[in-house]
Design a protein around this motif. Structure first.
Motif, PDB file in Angstrom:
ATOM      1  N   GLU A 123      68.168  33.607  32.210  1.00 44.00           N
ATOM      2  CA  GLU A 123      68.618  32.946  30.981  1.00 44.00           C
ATOM      3  C   GLU A 123      70.080  33.269  30.691  1.00 44.00           C
ATOM      4  O   GLU A 123      70.845  32.406  30.267  1.00 44.00           O
ATOM      5  CB  GLU A 123      67.733  33.374  29.816  1.00 44.00           C
ATOM      6  CG  GLU A 123      68.011  32.623  28.537  1.00 44.00           C
ATOM      7  CD  GLU A 123      67.064  33.022  27.415  1.00 44.00           C
ATOM      8  OE1 GLU A 123      67.429  32.800  26.258  1.00 44.00           O
ATOM      9  OE2 GLU A 123      65.971  33.560  27.697  1.00 44.00           O
ATOM     10  N   LEU A 137      73.079  30.566  30.270  1.00 42.41           N
ATOM     11  CA  LEU A 137      73.920  30.520  29.078  1.00 42.41           C
ATOM     12  C   LEU A 137      75.400  30.679  29.402  1.00 42.41           C
ATOM     13  O   LEU A 137      76.251  30.024  28.799  1.00 42.41           O
ATOM     14  CB  LEU A 137      73.504  31.615  28.081  1.00 42.41           C
ATOM     15  CG  LEU A 137      72.259  31.349  27.268  1.00 42.41           C
ATOM     16  CD1 LEU A 137      71.835  32.612  26.534  1.00 42.41           C
ATOM     17  CD2 LEU A 137      72.498  30.217  26.281  1.00 42.41           C
ATOM     18  N   GLN A 145      72.951  29.945  21.258  1.00 39.80           N
ATOM     19  CA  GLN A 145      73.538  29.347  22.455  1.00 39.80           C
ATOM     20  C   GLN A 145      74.975  28.919  22.191  1.00 39.80           C
ATOM     21  O   GLN A 145      75.858  29.147  23.019  1.00 39.80           O
ATOM     22  CB  GLN A 145      72.700  28.155  22.911  1.00 39.80           C
ATOM     23  CG  GLN A 145      73.169  27.576  24.222  1.00 39.80           C
ATOM     24  CD  GLN A 145      72.253  26.475  24.704  1.00 39.80           C
ATOM     25  OE1 GLN A 145      71.728  25.702  23.914  1.00 39.80           O
ATOM     26  NE2 GLN A 145      72.060  26.410  25.995  1.00 39.80           N
ATOM     27  N   ARG A 169      78.245  30.347  24.155  1.00 43.23           N
ATOM     28  CA  ARG A 169      79.098  29.388  24.876  1.00 43.23           C
ATOM     29  C   ARG A 169      80.505  29.345  24.306  1.00 43.23           C
ATOM     30  O   ARG A 169      81.471  29.218  25.058  1.00 43.23           O
ATOM     31  CB  ARG A 169      78.454  28.017  24.891  1.00 43.23           C
ATOM     32  CG  ARG A 169      77.225  28.025  25.786  1.00 43.23           C
ATOM     33  CD  ARG A 169      76.687  26.679  26.033  1.00 43.23           C
ATOM     34  NE  ARG A 169      75.558  26.808  26.962  1.00 43.23           N
ATOM     35  CZ  ARG A 169      74.895  25.807  27.433  1.00 43.23           C
ATOM     36  NH1 ARG A 169      75.225  24.585  27.097  1.00 43.23           N
ATOM     37  NH2 ARG A 169      73.891  26.012  28.259  1.00 43.23           N
TER      38      ARG A 169
END
Length: 184
Positions: free
Chosen positions: A135, A139, A62, A66
């Motif tokens: 998802e 994200l 993640q 990001r």
């Protein structure tokens, strides 16, 4: 971080770094140095939260996505430079010695590098990491519709850059709806 946590963190890094590096490399379009920086940043953030994490790999991934999206947003104001002619990619006929598959992987990697950061991130998440659209949207901080449209455009661009990926084009039918599996 005490000695036990540090040993646990080091074991995690030793075991999972190759897979995480592959994801980081795909996210950065094949730029190994940028991928190393991206992974190092993600691991540094993970080390600070190590004792509170239930799923450290999910957290690292993640952070990878990001961080890359943050870079994309930072660079978003800078548009791509357009050129008069697009360089032609060489044909990669099937060969008996098996080098055709290797050449195709090289072409796919080069084509991924020519996509925007956002398109590349969407394809990596959808097809390399096998994340569902919802998802991916969470994200990357966008809607499911944006994931669908960006993925569609990215696949169409890949098929343009590497015609061997589109079986319909090989038959003379144009761009089809075949799925692309992006693996390293």
């Amino acid at each position: 971080m005490d000695d036990e946590e540090e040993r646990s963190f080091r074991a995690f890094v030793a075991a999972r770094s190759p897979a995480l590096m592959r994801s980081a490399t795909l996210l950065t379009g094949g730029d190994t140095h940028a991928a190393e920086d991206l992974l190092q940043t993600a691991l540094a953030k993970t080390a600070g939260r190590w004792k509170r994490l239930e799923s450290p790999e999910a957290y690292v991934r993640q952070v990878l996505y990001r961080q890359q999206v943050s870079l994309w947003r930072l660079l978003r104001s800078h548009r791509e430079t357009t050129v008069a002619d697009v360089a032609e990619l060489p044909d990669t006929p099937a060969r008996e010695d098996g080098t055709g598959a290797a050449e195709l992987r090289i072409l796919v990697r080069r084509a991924l590098a020519r996509l925007t950061i956002r398109q590349r991130a969407m394809l990596v998440l959808r097809y390399f990491e096998d994340c569902p659209e919802r998802e991916v949207a969470e994200l990357l901080g966008c809607s499911v519709g944006t994931v669908r449209s960006t993925t569609h455009r990215a696949l169409a661009r890949l098929r343009t850059l590497v015609p061997e990926l589109d079986p319909a084009a090989a038959c003379g039918l144009g761009v089809g709806n075949s799925s692309v599996e992006v693996r390293q």
